[in-house]
Design a protein around this motif. Sequence first.
Motif, short mmCIF file in Angstrom:
data_model
loop_
_atom_site.label_atom_id
_atom_site.label_comp_id
_atom_site.label_asym_id
_atom_site.label_seq_id
_atom_site.Cartn_x
_atom_site.Cartn_y
_atom_site.Cartn_z
N ARG A 114 -1.06 -9.17 -9.84
CA ARG A 114 -1.80 -8.09 -9.73
C ARG A 114 -3.23 -8.23 -10.08
NH1 ARG A 114 -1.13 -2.48 -12.82
NH2 ARG A 114 -2.88 -1.14 -13.42
N GLU A 115 -3.80 -9.30 -11.58
CA GLU A 115 -4.41 -9.53 -11.46
C GLU A 115 -6.07 -10.46 -9.76
OE1 GLU A 115 -2.70 -13.07 -13.78
OE2 GLU A 115 -1.78 -11.04 -12.77
N ALA A 116 -5.68 -10.72 -9.13
CA ALA A 116 -5.29 -11.42 -7.69
C ALA A 116 -6.11 -9.65 -6.90
CB ALA A 116 -4.15 -12.14 -6.57
N TRP A 117 -5.41 -9.25 -7.35
CA TRP A 117 -6.29 -8.12 -6.41
C TRP A 117 -6.84 -6.70 -7.41
CZ3 TRP A 117 -5.18 -2.81 -7.95
CH2 TRP A 117 -3.50 -2.66 -8.43
N ALA A 121 -11.07 -3.20 -0.28
CA ALA A 121 -10.50 -4.07 0.94
C ALA A 121 -11.34 -4.55 2.17
CB ALA A 121 -9.84 -2.38 1.53
N ALA A 122 -11.24 -5.68 3.13
CA ALA A 122 -11.88 -6.00 3.74
C ALA A 122 -11.95 -5.28 5.00
CB ALA A 122 -11.76 -7.04 3.60
N ARG A 123 -10.55 -4.08 5.67
CA ARG A 123 -10.80 -3.55 6.34
C ARG A 123 -10.30 -2.07 6.58
NH1 ARG A 123 -7.59 -8.02 7.07
NH2 ARG A 123 -5.21 -7.15 7.92
N ALA A 124 -9.92 -1.41 6.80
CA ALA A 124 -9.02 -0.46 6.66
C ALA A 124 -7.72 -0.38 6.97
CB ALA A 124 -9.25 0.55 8.17
N LEU A 181 0.75 -1.25 -0.02
CA LEU A 181 -0.09 0.17 -0.06
C LEU A 181 0.88 1.21 0.15
CD1 LEU A 181 -2.95 -0.10 0.00
CD2 LEU A 181 -2.10 -2.23 0.63
N ARG A 182 0.67 2.38 -0.95
CA ARG A 182 1.18 3.38 -0.84
C ARG A 182 0.93 4.64 -0.27
NH1 ARG A 182 3.29 5.65 -5.23
NH2 ARG A 182 3.10 3.17 -6.98
N ARG A 183 -0.35 4.65 0.42
CA ARG A 183 -1.52 5.23 0.88
C ARG A 183 -2.53 4.47 1.49
NH1 ARG A 183 -3.33 7.63 -4.61
NH2 ARG A 183 -4.67 6.02 -5.08
N ASP A 184 -2.92 5.25 2.40
CA ASP A 184 -4.27 4.59 3.80
C ASP A 184 -4.86 4.32 2.41
OD1 ASP A 184 -2.35 5.23 5.39
OD2 ASP A 184 -3.78 6.57 6.09
N VAL A 185 -6.51 3.23 2.51
CA VAL A 185 -7.50 2.99 1.70
C VAL A 185 -8.34 2.43 3.03
CG1 VAL A 185 -8.46 1.30 0.02
CG2 VAL A 185 -6.32 1.53 0.02
N ALA A 186 -9.26 2.73 2.90
CA ALA A 186 -11.26 2.95 3.97
C ALA A 186 -10.96 1.56 3.64
CB ALA A 186 -11.48 4.40 3.59
N ALA A 187 -11.81 1.15 4.99
CA ALA A 187 -12.70 -0.47 4.17
C ALA A 187 -13.60 -0.23 3.40
CB ALA A 187 -13.52 -0.52 6.20
N GLY A 188 -13.97 -1.69 2.20
CA GLY A 188 -15.34 -1.48 1.65
C GLY A 188 -14.53 0.10 0.02
N GLU A 192 -3.85 -11.80 1.17
CA GLU A 192 -5.34 -12.48 0.83
C GLU A 192 -6.49 -11.96 1.78
OE1 GLU A 192 -6.12 -16.63 1.16
OE2 GLU A 192 -5.62 -16.65 -0.94
N ASN A 193 -6.17 -11.72 3.03
CA ASN A 193 -6.97 -11.90 4.71
C ASN A 193 -7.49 -10.54 4.15
OD1 ASN A 193 -4.79 -10.79 5.08
ND2 ASN A 193 -5.34 -11.80 7.00
N MET A 194 -7.09 -9.60 3.27
CA MET A 194 -7.24 -7.56 2.95
C MET A 194 -8.42 -7.23 2.25
SD MET A 194 -3.45 -6.06 3.63
CE MET A 194 -2.50 -6.85 5.03
N VAL A 195 -8.80 -8.50 1.44
CA VAL A 195 -9.56 -7.97 -0.01
C VAL A 195 -10.84 -9.00 0.75
CG1 VAL A 195 -7.89 -7.21 -0.62
CG2 VAL A 195 -8.46 -9.12 -1.82
N ARG A 196 -12.14 -8.49 -0.48
CA ARG A 196 -12.51 -9.03 -0.90
C ARG A 196 -13.76 -8.89 -1.71
NH1 ARG A 196 -17.40 -6.51 0.34
NH2 ARG A 196 -16.97 -4.62 1.31
N ALA A 197 -14.01 -10.17 -2.45
CA ALA A 197 -14.77 -9.36 -3.85
C ALA A 197 -16.15 -8.40 -3.67
CB ALA A 197 -15.64 -10.82 -4.26
N ALA A 198 -15.65 -7.83 -5.00
CA ALA A 198 -16.93 -6.39 -4.85
C ALA A 198 -18.37 -7.01 -5.31
CB ALA A 198 -16.14 -5.79 -5.82
N GLN A 199 -19.39 -6.98 -4.54
CA GLN A 199 -20.58 -6.91 -4.83
C GLN A 199 -20.67 -5.98 -6.71
OE1 GLN A 199 -23.18 -7.43 -1.89
NE2 GLN A 199 -25.08 -6.37 -3.41
#
Length: 250
Positions: free
Chosen positions: A164-167, A172-175, A131-138, A184-191
């Motif tokens: 790259r294709e993995a993310w 973002a599953a959390r902040a 991460l080059r910067r903070d990313v908010a959850a969701g 892997e545990n930091m992301v989730r699929a987009a609805q």
Amino acid sequence: MPTMRLLASLRDCGGLGLALLAFACGGLQLPAQAQAVASEADLPALARKWVDQTLAIQAARAEQPLRLQATLGRLDPRLRLSPCARVEVFLPPGSRLWGASRVGLRCLEGATRWNVTLPVTVQALGSTWVLRRDVAAGSALTAGDLMLAEVDWAAEPSPVLARREAWEGQIAARALASGQALRENMVRAAQVFQAGAPVRVLVQGGGFQISAEGQALSPGMVGQSAKVKMESGRVLTVIVLDARTVRAYI
């Protein structure tokens, strides 16, 4: 203790949602080799030789370049072991040469049979997305949020997302904080659609593919499974491709 640096590599299992292979899973290791020892003072050198050789074998069978650094810990200084004609080095069940672990040593032929473990820490330094910067959850991850940098893949249990294709398109599953390696545990699929949404169903079978209309019975997230009701009333389990398309195999 001195460290060992090797060129090693791993399949990017994290991007596929699988456990890391090869040395990460402990699936490849040197066959046990027994050696005589006079006392517990001989054990660190024996363990070091086995770890070095095992990592070298694993490195030769891997794919993505990583730099391994193995550091051995110390035995309990109060330990007093009897001489042994045959000492075997091994990985205890459930252990792996990845991150913080332990190597076992057991006496197979001696006046007293004994079994001890020695701490070992394996670092796997390689390039991955950070991460080059903070990313908010969701928030959806974008190329601007990440950069390539060298990190220790084995620093945490969750696999890194090195491809790259993995993310891409993930949420973002959390902040997430700047400087963190993306795992892997930091992301989730987009609805991409809600239950009740109309979708185009690509039905694929042996040697054919057809397109039909259906209605989503559950929310759809890219790359995940969902339920779709066809016009015939049949309910299919499908894989979500995008906001409008799903694929079913029959």
